[in-house]
Scaffold this motif. Sequence first.
Motif, PDB file in Angstrom:
ATOM      1  N   LEU A   1      -5.094   6.443  -2.580  1.00  0.00           N
ATOM      2  CA  LEU A   1      -5.623   7.064  -4.352  1.00  0.00           C
ATOM      3  C   LEU A   1      -4.120   7.820  -4.469  1.00  0.00           C
ATOM      4  O   LEU A   1      -4.258   7.390  -5.897  1.00  0.00           O
ATOM      5  N   GLU A   2      -3.612   7.879  -4.310  1.00  0.00           N
ATOM      6  CA  GLU A   2      -2.054   8.561  -5.427  1.00  0.00           C
ATOM      7  C   GLU A   2      -1.269   7.310  -5.941  1.00  0.00           C
ATOM      8  O   GLU A   2      -0.743   7.223  -6.613  1.00  0.00           O
ATOM      9  N   LYS A   3      -1.604   5.822  -5.033  1.00  0.00           N
ATOM     10  CA  LYS A   3      -0.760   4.924  -5.658  1.00  0.00           C
ATOM     11  C   LYS A   3      -1.716   4.611  -7.197  1.00  0.00           C
ATOM     12  O   LYS A   3      -1.108   4.453  -7.847  1.00  0.00           O
ATOM     13  N   SER A   4      -2.851   4.644  -6.608  1.00  0.00           N
ATOM     14  CA  SER A   4      -3.536   4.103  -7.496  1.00  0.00           C
ATOM     15  C   SER A   4      -3.900   5.260  -8.854  1.00  0.00           C
ATOM     16  O   SER A   4      -3.499   4.493 -10.437  1.00  0.00           O
ATOM     17  N   ILE A   5      -3.539   6.512  -9.089  1.00  0.00           N
ATOM     18  CA  ILE A   5      -2.854   7.581  -9.852  1.00  0.00           C
ATOM     19  C   ILE A   5      -1.748   6.882 -11.022  1.00  0.00           C
ATOM     20  O   ILE A   5      -1.559   7.011 -11.698  1.00  0.00           O
ATOM     21  N   ASN A   6      -0.987   6.734  -9.925  1.00  0.00           N
ATOM     22  CA  ASN A   6       0.446   6.551 -10.421  1.00  0.00           C
ATOM     23  C   ASN A   6       0.253   4.938 -11.183  1.00  0.00           C
ATOM     24  O   ASN A   6       0.845   4.794 -11.855  1.00  0.00           O
ATOM     25  N   HIS A   7      -0.996   4.027 -10.668  1.00  0.00           N
ATOM     26  CA  HIS A   7      -0.453   2.465 -11.465  1.00  0.00           C
ATOM     27  C   HIS A   7      -1.279   3.108 -12.520  1.00  0.00           C
ATOM     28  O   HIS A   7      -1.422   1.903 -14.146  1.00  0.00           O
ATOM     29  N   TYR A   8      -2.572   3.561 -12.611  1.00  0.00           N
ATOM     30  CA  TYR A   8      -3.294   3.838 -14.158  1.00  0.00           C
ATOM     31  C   TYR A   8      -2.015   4.568 -14.564  1.00  0.00           C
ATOM     32  O   TYR A   8      -2.220   4.209 -15.957  1.00  0.00           O
ATOM     33  N   PHE A   9      -0.953   5.291 -14.754  1.00  0.00           N
ATOM     34  CA  PHE A   9      -0.439   6.286 -15.210  1.00  0.00           C
ATOM     35  C   PHE A   9       0.479   5.241 -15.898  1.00  0.00           C
ATOM     36  O   PHE A   9       0.750   5.554 -17.944  1.00  0.00           O
ATOM     37  N   GLU A  10       0.992   4.372 -15.060  1.00  0.00           N
ATOM     38  CA  GLU A  10       2.021   3.912 -15.256  1.00  0.00           C
ATOM     39  C   GLU A  10       1.979   2.413 -16.211  1.00  0.00           C
ATOM     40  O   GLU A  10       2.160   2.395 -16.714  1.00  0.00           O
ATOM     41  N   ASN A  11       0.424   2.369 -16.403  1.00  0.00           N
ATOM     42  CA  ASN A  11      -0.023   0.926 -17.257  1.00  0.00           C
ATOM     43  C   ASN A  11      -0.693   1.682 -18.442  1.00  0.00           C
ATOM     44  O   ASN A  11      -1.565   0.455 -18.678  1.00  0.00           O
ATOM     45  N   LEU A  12      -1.082   2.490 -18.521  1.00  0.00           N
ATOM     46  CA  LEU A  12      -0.943   3.254 -19.941  1.00  0.00           C
ATOM     47  C   LEU A  12      -1.335   2.592 -20.990  1.00  0.00           C
ATOM     48  O   LEU A  12      -2.109   1.783 -22.604  1.00  0.00           O
ATOM     49  N   SER A  13      -0.256   2.049 -21.043  1.00  0.00           N
ATOM     50  CA  SER A  13       0.536   0.752 -22.869  1.00  0.00           C
ATOM     51  C   SER A  13      -0.404  -0.460 -22.368  1.00  0.00           C
ATOM     52  O   SER A  13      -0.961  -0.873 -24.218  1.00  0.00           O
ATOM     53  N   LEU A  14      -0.988  -0.655 -21.338  1.00  0.00           N
ATOM     54  CA  LEU A  14      -1.705  -2.227 -21.229  1.00  0.00           C
ATOM     55  C   LEU A  14      -2.633  -2.259 -20.609  1.00  0.00           C
ATOM     56  O   LEU A  14      -3.679  -2.858 -21.042  1.00  0.00           O
ATOM     57  N   TYR A  15      -3.878  -0.849 -20.333  1.00  0.00           N
ATOM     58  CA  TYR A  15      -5.219  -0.788 -19.807  1.00  0.00           C
ATOM     59  C   TYR A  15      -4.938   0.423 -20.206  1.00  0.00           C
ATOM     60  O   TYR A  15      -4.715   1.315 -19.807  1.00  0.00           O
ATOM     61  N   ASP A  16      -7.013   0.698 -20.641  1.00  0.00           N
ATOM     62  CA  ASP A  16      -7.085   2.284 -20.405  1.00  0.00           C
ATOM     63  C   ASP A  16      -7.960   3.170 -19.681  1.00  0.00           C
ATOM     64  O   ASP A  16      -8.667   4.021 -19.278  1.00  0.00           O
ATOM     65  N   SER A  17      -7.931   2.179 -18.045  1.00  0.00           N
ATOM     66  CA  SER A  17      -8.940   2.702 -17.244  1.00  0.00           C
ATOM     67  C   SER A  17      -8.944   1.683 -16.010  1.00  0.00           C
ATOM     68  O   SER A  17      -7.851   0.290 -16.361  1.00  0.00           O
ATOM     69  N   LEU A  18      -9.259   2.058 -15.119  1.00  0.00           N
ATOM     70  CA  LEU A  18      -8.945   1.819 -13.436  1.00  0.00           C
ATOM     71  C   LEU A  18     -10.422   2.090 -13.019  1.00  0.00           C
ATOM     72  O   LEU A  18     -10.477   3.014 -12.541  1.00  0.00           O
ATOM     73  N   PHE A  19     -10.169   0.925 -12.355  1.00  0.00           N
ATOM     74  CA  PHE A  19     -11.276   0.867 -11.343  1.00  0.00           C
ATOM     75  C   PHE A  19     -11.296  -0.011 -10.188  1.00  0.00           C
ATOM     76  O   PHE A  19     -10.257  -0.957  -9.946  1.00  0.00           O
ATOM     77  N   SER A  20     -10.860   0.658  -8.432  1.00  0.00           N
ATOM     78  CA  SER A  20     -10.874   0.461  -7.090  1.00  0.00           C
ATOM     79  C   SER A  20     -11.782  -1.345  -6.827  1.00  0.00           C
ATOM     80  O   SER A  20     -13.056  -1.145  -7.493  1.00  0.00           O
ATOM     81  N   VAL A  21     -11.444  -1.982  -6.311  1.00  0.00           N
ATOM     82  CA  VAL A  21     -12.326  -3.673  -5.922  1.00  0.00           C
ATOM     83  C   VAL A  21     -11.676  -4.413  -5.326  1.00  0.00           C
ATOM     84  O   VAL A  21     -10.622  -3.479  -4.389  1.00  0.00           O
TER      85      VAL A  21
END
Length: 231
Positions: A119-139
């Motif tokens: 969960l926390e890795k996904s949150i970090n990944h989301y915020f650290e890549n906001l310049s490239l992506y606008d959202s995140l979903f798990s697969v």
Amino acid sequence: MIDKRNFKLDVLLPMKAHSERVPNKNFKIFIDRPLYHWVTSTLEKSDYIKTIWINTDSDFIAKDAVKNFKKVKIINRPEHLRGDFVSMNKIIDHDINMIKSEHFIQTHSTNPLLKRETLEKSINHYFENLSLYDSLFSVTKIQSRFYTESMVPFNHDPNELKRTQDLQPLYEENSNIYIFSKQSFNDAGKKRVGIKPNMFIIDKLESIDIDNENDWKIAELIAKYNIGNLQ
């Protein structure tokens, strides 16, 4: 550089009383406690989570959740959003317009094996890549031979029998994690998966989403085997 102290968001955890394929699924006892307690406990323990908003039409869930979890707040589901065929995006739209936050994570009570670390890795990944992506979903990453209903090979050539690990992978949306902002939700036409989404891979054994009785049995077996490593 984004300040990690700002890596905090609100959780949307929708739950309805009725479940067609597994009766009373959300509060049925999973090993030793109600199913929804598993993911709620994981969320509660994370410093990245501000508030867990449970949208529900169940008085039992509402009372039990507030009693057992400090971060939980209840949104009583309005009549026009009740039933088995209401789009989750409509429920999300209702909820985020009631909450004074910009970033949200949405998950489900049916994801009992989701780990706090993931969960926390996904949150970090989301915020650290906001310049490239606008959202995140798990697969879930899958490398198997697929066919269409009419027996047409989908991702392989039967005349060239490659090892499955050498096949082009496919990615299954596993319904464990969706992270987005109010802006990305609205820009995408009120959808949790934005215009420029980022896929976040979760291990298959962790990402089981309980949809039917077989899913329940498999998830319980995995949970019992890994009981010391969960959460």
